[in-house]
Design an enzyme around this catalytic site. Structure first.
Site, mmCIF file in Angstrom:
data_model
loop_
_atom_site.group_PDB
_atom_site.id
_atom_site.type_symbol
_atom_site.label_atom_id
_atom_site.label_comp_id
_atom_site.label_asym_id
_atom_site.label_seq_id
_atom_site.Cartn_x
_atom_site.Cartn_y
_atom_site.Cartn_z
ATOM 1 N N TYR A 136 -25.041 4.519 25.698
ATOM 2 C CA TYR A 136 -26.066 5.714 25.965
ATOM 3 C C TYR A 136 -26.029 6.544 27.270
ATOM 4 C CZ TYR A 136 -29.005 4.278 21.653
ATOM 5 O OH TYR A 136 -29.145 4.110 20.474
ATOM 6 N N PHE A 195 -36.592 8.632 28.520
ATOM 7 C CA PHE A 195 -36.728 7.627 27.443
ATOM 8 C C PHE A 195 -35.424 6.603 27.404
ATOM 9 C CE2 PHE A 195 -34.310 11.536 25.606
ATOM 10 C CZ PHE A 195 -33.297 11.009 24.934
ATOM 11 N N ARG A 203 -34.311 7.282 7.957
ATOM 12 C CA ARG A 203 -35.431 7.586 8.827
ATOM 13 C C ARG A 203 -36.899 8.020 8.051
ATOM 14 N NH1 ARG A 203 -31.686 9.949 13.487
ATOM 15 N NH2 ARG A 203 -30.966 7.984 14.663
ATOM 16 N N ARG A 256 -24.998 10.899 9.424
ATOM 17 C CA ARG A 256 -25.942 11.420 10.243
ATOM 18 C C ARG A 256 -27.052 12.149 9.169
ATOM 19 N NH1 ARG A 256 -26.488 11.446 15.907
ATOM 20 N NH2 ARG A 256 -27.253 13.544 15.835
ATOM 21 N N THR A 302 -33.784 12.526 14.263
ATOM 22 C CA THR A 302 -33.968 11.577 15.236
ATOM 23 C C THR A 302 -35.229 10.905 15.226
ATOM 24 O OG1 THR A 302 -32.435 12.596 16.635
ATOM 25 C CG2 THR A 302 -33.989 11.116 17.665
ATOM 26 N N ASN A 330 -36.149 3.985 15.420
ATOM 27 C CA ASN A 330 -35.481 4.870 14.407
ATOM 28 C C ASN A 330 -34.600 4.396 13.385
ATOM 29 O OD1 ASN A 330 -33.739 5.481 16.150
ATOM 30 N ND2 ASN A 330 -33.928 7.517 16.156
ATOM 31 N N HIS A 384 -28.525 4.083 14.444
ATOM 32 C CA HIS A 384 -27.909 5.010 15.239
ATOM 33 C C HIS A 384 -26.559 5.372 14.272
ATOM 34 C CE1 HIS A 384 -25.344 6.539 18.224
ATOM 35 N NE2 HIS A 384 -24.157 5.908 17.597
ATOM 36 N N GLU A 428 -17.511 5.032 20.840
ATOM 37 C CA GLU A 428 -18.430 3.870 20.735
ATOM 38 C C GLU A 428 -17.873 2.673 20.144
ATOM 39 O OE1 GLU A 428 -21.240 5.979 18.403
ATOM 40 O OE2 GLU A 428 -22.008 7.424 20.061
ATOM 41 N N LYS A 437 -30.898 -0.914 14.468
ATOM 42 C CA LYS A 437 -31.372 -1.196 15.666
ATOM 43 C C LYS A 437 -32.340 -2.304 15.410
ATOM 44 C CE LYS A 437 -31.188 3.473 17.418
ATOM 45 N NZ LYS A 437 -32.132 4.682 17.978
HETATM 46 P P1 DAT Z 1 -29.822 10.514 17.784
HETATM 47 O O1 DAT Z 1 -30.007 8.695 17.589
HETATM 48 O O2 DAT Z 1 -30.454 11.031 16.394
HETATM 49 O O3 DAT Z 1 -28.382 10.786 17.774
HETATM 50 P P2 DAT Z 1 -30.006 10.945 20.399
HETATM 51 O O4 DAT Z 1 -28.595 10.856 20.707
HETATM 52 O O5 DAT Z 1 -30.570 12.487 21.066
HETATM 53 O O6 DAT Z 1 -30.693 11.158 18.988
HETATM 54 O O7 DAT Z 1 -31.018 9.960 21.246
HETATM 55 C C1 DAT Z 1 -30.701 8.729 21.327
HETATM 56 C C2 DAT Z 1 -31.811 7.924 20.929
HETATM 57 O O8 DAT Z 1 -32.860 7.943 22.148
HETATM 58 C C3 DAT Z 1 -32.578 8.256 19.422
HETATM 59 O O9 DAT Z 1 -31.987 7.572 18.450
HETATM 60 C C4 DAT Z 1 -34.001 7.658 19.864
HETATM 61 C C5 DAT Z 1 -34.282 8.081 21.462
HETATM 62 N N1 DAT Z 1 -34.647 9.221 21.599
HETATM 63 C C6 DAT Z 1 -34.168 10.579 21.611
HETATM 64 N N2 DAT Z 1 -35.001 11.493 21.983
HETATM 65 C C7 DAT Z 1 -36.266 10.741 22.415
HETATM 66 C C8 DAT Z 1 -37.272 11.176 22.858
HETATM 67 N N3 DAT Z 1 -37.826 12.719 23.056
HETATM 68 N N4 DAT Z 1 -38.513 10.301 23.023
HETATM 69 C C9 DAT Z 1 -38.001 8.899 22.793
HETATM 70 N N5 DAT Z 1 -37.191 8.504 22.450
HETATM 71 C C10 DAT Z 1 -35.994 9.389 22.316
HETATM 72 MG MG MG Z 2 -27.246 10.265 19.468
#
Ligand code: DAT
Ligand code: MG
Length: 141
Positions: free
Chosen positions: A51, A59, A104, A87, A93, A118, A121, A132, A11
């Site tokens: 996304y 978020f 992370r 992962r 996350t 973070n 991805h 993706e 990222k």
């Molecule tokens: P991951 O990236 O671990 O698969 P995710 O798919 O649930 O997590 O979310 C996508 C991204 O969105 C994640 O890398 C960071 C952001 N994100 C997720 N939950 C969040 C939250 N509660 N507040 C802020 N950003 C968030």
């Molecule tokens: Mg995800």
């Protein structure tokens, strides 16, 4: 049989902090193979598709804006069990919660940190990886 594949994104925070090499080093040290690699800016359309599952969440817009804030590094990574395996390398996350030893957990900058910053991805399933990879590299990737 074709090897498992996942889509990794370094990222904008990871790229800006010079952590691209460190992320790829961990991927390769684990025994995975980088088969496609590209650094560029994401487009709003690519991010809306990538996304889509998060659209409407609080978020979502900050996440998209953050992903547009600088170049990203896109990688297709191959290896046995690489979807859950990456992962696991990435960690939880939220970098504050991510275990030491993970990308992370080790590299997350815990200073006024936002969860979207973070570093990486990684696809969450083989189906997500295929979806993706097609978004970022095209259907023939
Ligand atoms: P991951 O990236 O671990 O698969 P995710 O798919 O649930 O997590 O979310 C996508 C991204 O969105 C994640 O890398 C960071 C952001 N994100 C997720 N939950 C969040 C939250 N509660 N507040 C802020 N950003 C968030
Ligand atoms: Mg995800």
């Amino acid at each position: 049989p074709t090897p498992d594949r996942t889509l990794v994104i370094v990222k904008p925070d990871g790229v800006a902090r010079g952590l691209t090499g460190e992320v790829l080093r961990r991927v390769e040290a684990k025994g995975y193979r980088v088969v496609r690699l590209e650094m560029r800016r994401a487009t709003p359309d690519e991010l809306a598709r990538h996304y889509a599952e998060h659209e409407g969440k609080p978020f979502y817009q900050p996440l998209v804006d953050f992903m547009l804030s600088g170049p990203v590094v896109l990688a297709v990574v191959e290896g046995h069990g690489v979807v859950p395996g990456f992962r696991s390398l990435a960690g939880a996350t939220d970098p504050t919660a991510a275990a030491p030893g993970t990308i992370r957990g080790d590299l997350g900058r815990d200073w006024g940190l936002k969860v979207q910053q973070n570093i990486v991805h990684g696809s969450d399933s083989a189906e997500s990886a295929a979806r993706e990879t097609a978004i970022w590299f095209g259907a023939d990737a």
